[in-house]
Design a protein around this motif. Structure first.
Motif, PDB file in Angstrom:
ATOM      1  N   ARG A  47     -40.559  91.981 -48.916  1.00 48.03           N
ATOM      2  CA  ARG A  47     -39.991  93.275 -48.535  1.00 48.03           C
ATOM      3  C   ARG A  47     -40.495  94.406 -49.427  1.00 48.03           C
ATOM      4  O   ARG A  47     -40.753  94.206 -50.612  1.00 48.03           O
ATOM      5  N   VAL A  48     -40.621  95.593 -48.830  1.00 51.67           N
ATOM      6  CA  VAL A  48     -40.999  96.784 -49.586  1.00 51.67           C
ATOM      7  C   VAL A  48     -39.873  97.808 -49.629  1.00 51.67           C
ATOM      8  O   VAL A  48     -39.976  98.816 -50.339  1.00 51.67           O
ATOM      9  N   ASP A  49     -38.802  97.564 -48.880  1.00 50.46           N
ATOM     10  CA  ASP A  49     -37.620  98.439 -48.944  1.00 50.46           C
ATOM     11  C   ASP A  49     -36.776  97.982 -50.134  1.00 50.46           C
ATOM     12  O   ASP A  49     -35.713  97.389 -49.990  1.00 50.46           O
ATOM     13  N   LEU A  50     -37.259  98.285 -51.316  1.00 45.16           N
ATOM     14  CA  LEU A  50     -36.753  97.654 -52.531  1.00 45.16           C
ATOM     15  C   LEU A  50     -35.319  98.016 -52.867  1.00 45.16           C
ATOM     16  O   LEU A  50     -34.575  97.172 -53.386  1.00 45.16           O
ATOM     17  N   ALA A  51     -34.908  99.240 -52.604  1.00 39.77           N
ATOM     18  CA  ALA A  51     -33.533  99.627 -52.910  1.00 39.77           C
ATOM     19  C   ALA A  51     -32.549  98.800 -52.080  1.00 39.77           C
ATOM     20  O   ALA A  51     -31.550  98.287 -52.600  1.00 39.77           O
ATOM     21  N   GLN A  52     -32.839  98.656 -50.790  1.00 40.18           N
ATOM     22  CA  GLN A  52     -31.967  97.870 -49.917  1.00 40.18           C
ATOM     23  C   GLN A  52     -32.064  96.385 -50.246  1.00 40.18           C
ATOM     24  O   GLN A  52     -31.059  95.666 -50.253  1.00 40.18           O
ATOM     25  N   TRP A  53     -33.282  95.925 -50.533  1.00 37.26           N
ATOM     26  CA  TRP A  53     -33.470  94.522 -50.911  1.00 37.26           C
ATOM     27  C   TRP A  53     -32.641  94.155 -52.135  1.00 37.26           C
ATOM     28  O   TRP A  53     -31.986  93.107 -52.170  1.00 37.26           O
ATOM     29  N   ALA A  54     -32.650  95.014 -53.140  1.00 37.12           N
ATOM     30  CA  ALA A  54     -31.935  94.715 -54.382  1.00 37.12           C
ATOM     31  C   ALA A  54     -30.444  94.524 -54.118  1.00 37.12           C
ATOM     32  O   ALA A  54     -29.810  93.623 -54.680  1.00 37.12           O
ATOM     33  N   VAL A  55     -29.879  95.356 -53.238  1.00 40.63           N
ATOM     34  CA  VAL A  55     -28.460  95.242 -52.902  1.00 40.63           C
ATOM     35  C   VAL A  55     -28.191  93.936 -52.150  1.00 40.63           C
ATOM     36  O   VAL A  55     -27.291  93.169 -52.503  1.00 40.63           O
ATOM     37  N   GLU A  56     -28.990  93.684 -51.125  1.00 39.90           N
ATOM     38  CA  GLU A  56     -28.758  92.517 -50.275  1.00 39.90           C
ATOM     39  C   GLU A  56     -29.024  91.203 -51.011  1.00 39.90           C
ATOM     40  O   GLU A  56     -28.380  90.182 -50.730  1.00 39.90           O
ATOM     41  N   ALA A  57     -29.972  91.213 -51.946  1.00 46.30           N
ATOM     42  CA  ALA A  57     -30.309  89.997 -52.683  1.00 46.30           C
ATOM     43  C   ALA A  57     -29.437  89.794 -53.917  1.00 46.30           C
ATOM     44  O   ALA A  57     -29.572  88.785 -54.612  1.00 46.30           O
ATOM     45  N   GLY A  58     -28.555  90.745 -54.186  1.00 47.06           N
ATOM     46  CA  GLY A  58     -27.645  90.608 -55.326  1.00 47.06           C
ATOM     47  C   GLY A  58     -28.275  90.869 -56.670  1.00 47.06           C
ATOM     48  O   GLY A  58     -27.750  90.428 -57.702  1.00 47.06           O
ATOM     49  N   TRP A  59     -29.379  91.627 -56.667  1.00 46.08           N
ATOM     50  CA  TRP A  59     -30.029  91.944 -57.938  1.00 46.08           C
ATOM     51  C   TRP A  59     -29.472  93.257 -58.485  1.00 46.08           C
ATOM     52  O   TRP A  59     -30.082  94.307 -58.361  1.00 46.08           O
ATOM     53  N   LEU A  60     -28.305  93.172 -59.091  1.00 44.50           N
ATOM     54  CA  LEU A  60     -27.726  94.335 -59.749  1.00 44.50           C
ATOM     55  C   LEU A  60     -28.558  94.683 -60.979  1.00 44.50           C
ATOM     56  O   LEU A  60     -29.244  93.821 -61.543  1.00 44.50           O
ATOM     57  N   PRO A  61     -28.518  95.944 -61.422  1.00 48.10           N
ATOM     58  CA  PRO A  61     -29.367  96.365 -62.535  1.00 48.10           C
ATOM     59  C   PRO A  61     -29.230  95.493 -63.789  1.00 48.10           C
ATOM     60  O   PRO A  61     -30.241  95.146 -64.419  1.00 48.10           O
ATOM     61  N   ARG A  62     -28.005  95.127 -64.141  1.00 44.45           N
ATOM     62  CA  ARG A  62     -27.821  94.327 -65.359  1.00 44.45           C
ATOM     63  C   ARG A  62     -28.467  92.952 -65.224  1.00 44.45           C
ATOM     64  O   ARG A  62     -29.098  92.453 -66.163  1.00 44.45           O
ATOM     65  N   ARG A  63     -28.321  92.339 -64.056  1.00 42.45           N
ATOM     66  CA  ARG A  63     -28.924  91.021 -63.825  1.00 42.45           C
ATOM     67  C   ARG A  63     -30.451  91.099 -63.865  1.00 42.45           C
ATOM     68  O   ARG A  63     -31.110  90.248 -64.464  1.00 42.45           O
ATOM     69  N   ALA A  64     -31.009  92.118 -63.228  1.00 45.00           N
ATOM     70  CA  ALA A  64     -32.463  92.284 -63.218  1.00 45.00           C
ATOM     71  C   ALA A  64     -32.986  92.559 -64.624  1.00 45.00           C
ATOM     72  O   ALA A  64     -34.004  91.983 -65.042  1.00 45.00           O
ATOM     73  N   ALA A  65     -32.288  93.408 -65.356  1.00 49.74           N
ATOM     74  CA  ALA A  65     -32.712  93.724 -66.718  1.00 49.74           C
ATOM     75  C   ALA A  65     -32.701  92.487 -67.605  1.00 49.74           C
ATOM     76  O   ALA A  65     -33.597  92.291 -68.435  1.00 49.74           O
ATOM     77  N   ALA A  66     -31.693  91.638 -67.424  1.00 47.83           N
ATOM     78  CA  ALA A  66     -31.602  90.419 -68.227  1.00 47.83           C
ATOM     79  C   ALA A  66     -32.768  89.484 -67.920  1.00 47.83           C
ATOM     80  O   ALA A  66     -33.355  88.882 -68.828  1.00 47.83           O
ATOM     81  N   LEU A  67     -33.126  89.347 -66.636  1.00 48.10           N
ATOM     82  CA  LEU A  67     -34.240  88.480 -66.258  1.00 48.10           C
ATOM     83  C   LEU A  67     -35.547  88.987 -66.856  1.00 48.10           C
ATOM     84  O   LEU A  67     -36.315  88.212 -67.452  1.00 48.10           O
ATOM     85  N   LEU A  68     -35.804  90.274 -66.697  1.00 45.66           N
ATOM     86  CA  LEU A  68     -37.045  90.841 -67.224  1.00 45.66           C
ATOM     87  C   LEU A  68     -37.101  90.714 -68.747  1.00 45.66           C
ATOM     88  O   LEU A  68     -38.144  90.378 -69.319  1.00 45.66           O
ATOM     89  N   ALA A  69     -35.975  90.956 -69.400  1.00 47.11           N
ATOM     90  CA  ALA A  69     -35.934  90.848 -70.864  1.00 47.11           C
ATOM     91  C   ALA A  69     -36.173  89.418 -71.318  1.00 47.11           C
ATOM     92  O   ALA A  69     -36.868  89.178 -72.319  1.00 47.11           O
TER      93      ALA A  69
END
Length: 294
Positions: A47-69
Motif C-alpha cells: 500500500r501507498v496510502d500510508l496514513a490510512q494503512w498505519a491506522v488499519e494495521a495498528g501501527w500507532l506512532p509509539r509502536r512504530a517508533a519502538a520497532l525502528l529504534a
C-alpha cells in the motif's frame, strides 16, 4: 548523525518502493541484513496510502517508533504523491493527512513532486501555482506545529536544475530538494557536478539508480542493477564524498512501478559490490581542490 557501520563515508539507505510487498518488521530485517540504518518509506504491505494503512494495521506512532529504534533505523523521508502544479482540494486534504502521519512517526522530511511533464516547459502561471502550494503548506505546518520539512524531488517537469531554481526563487522561504541524480542526468542532461553546483544549497536527500538506453513499458529507458547501466554513479558518489554530504543517499529501486526488476535484495547486493560504494573514485579535481563541507 546516524552511525555508518558499513564503513562508508555516506549514509546509505533504501526506499521501500523497492520492497512494497514487505511488512514493516520485514523491511527492518532487510535493512539489518545489509547494515543499513536509514529508510525512506513509500510503500508497505502493498500500500501507498500510508496514513490510512498505519491506522488499519495498528501501527500507532509509539509502536512504530519502538520497532525502528530496536533496529537502529532512522525514518528520514515519507514519500507522498502530491504535485505542486496540479494540486486541488482533494490532494491538499490527502497531503495534510499524510503529513500528520509522517510527523507523528517522526519522519524528518516529506517528499512532494513539482508535477507537469518533462519536455513541456512550465508556464509562469504554473510556477506561481506551485509557489502558492508551497506557501499554503508552510502556513499549515506553522499552524499545526509540525517538525517535518518539505522536499521537492527533481522529477517530472522539475527533472533539471533550472526549473527547480525558478520555483525556489519565487519562495520567500525556500524548501529543500531531493536530488534524483538519475533524472537530472538522463532527462536534464546535466553532469553530476553541474547538478550539485546548481542545487547543493538545498539538497537534503539523494536518490541513486541506474538505467540503459533501451525502451521499457513506461519509459524510453530501462532500469538495471546498480553499476550495470549508463548512469555515472561513481561520479555522483564522488561528488557527495567530496562535499561531505551528511544526509541520506537512498537506493530508489522502483520495483513497485516496474515489476520486471529483480528483488531489492539483489539490487542491494549489487550496490554493495561497487568499488565506489565504500571508496569513491579519485579525481583530478578532488586532488587539486580542498574539501568543502556541505
Amino acid at each position: 548523525m546516524t552511525a555508518r557501520p558499513n564503513g562508508s563515508g555516506l549514509s546509505w539507505g533504501i526506499s521501500t518502493l523497492g520492497c512494497p510487498e514487505l511488512s514493516l518488521p520485514e523491511i527492518c530485517k532487510l535493512l539489518g541484513e545489509f547494515g543499513l540504518h536509514e529508510i525512506e518509506i513509500r510503500a508497505v504491505d502493498g500500500r501507498v496510502d500510508l496514513a490510512q494503512w498505519a491506522v488499519e494495521a495498528g501501527w500507532l506512532p509509539r509502536r512504530a517508533a519502538a520497532l525502528l529504534a530496536d533496529h537502529g533505523i532512522e525514518f528520514r523521508v515519507a514519500g507522498s504523491s502530491f504535485k505542486l502544479v496540479d494540486d486541488d482540494e482533494k490532494s491538499r486534504a490527502e497531503l495534510l493527512a499524510f503529513c500528520d502521519w509522517a510527523n507523528s512517526w517522526r519522519a524528518r522530511y516529506v517528499r512532494v513532486f513539482g508535477g507537469g511533464t518533462w519536455g513541456k516547459p512550465l508556464t509562469e502561471a504554473q510556477y506561481d501555482r506551485a509557489a502558492q502550494a508551497v506557501t499554503w503548506w508552510q502556513q499549515e505546518k506553522k499552524q499545526r506545529g509540525w517538525r517535518i520539512e518539505l522536499l521537492l524531488e527533481t522529477h517530472d517537469a522539475f527533472s533539471a536544475s533550472t526549473p527547480c531554481r525558478n520555483l525556489l526563487a519565487r519562495l520567500r522561504q525556500p524548501i529543500g530538494i531531493i536530488w534524483d541524480s538519475h533524472h537530472t542526468w538522463r532527462f536534464g542532461g546535466e553532469s553530476p557536478s553541474d547538478s550539485w553546483s546548481q542545487l547543493s544549497e538545498w539538497i537534503h536527500h539523494v536518490h541513486i539508480k541506474d538505467s540503459i538506453s533501451k525502451p521499457s513499458a513506461r519509459h524510453p529507458f530501462t532500469y538495471v542493477l546498480p553499476g550495470n547501466g549508463e548512469v555515472p554513479l561513481g561520479e555522483i558518489v564522488e561528488v557527495l564524498h567530496r562535499h561531505r554530504f551528511a544526509e541520506m543517499v537512498s537506493l530508489e529501486w522502483e520495483r513497485l512501478w516496474h515489476p520486471y526488476l529483480p528483488p531489492l535484495r539483489e539490487a542491494l547486493a549489487r550496490l554493495q559490490m561497487q568499488p565506489w560504494y565504500l571508496t569513491p573514485a579519485k579525481s583530478i579535481d578532488e586532488a587539486r581542490s580542498p574539501i568543502i563541507a556541505h
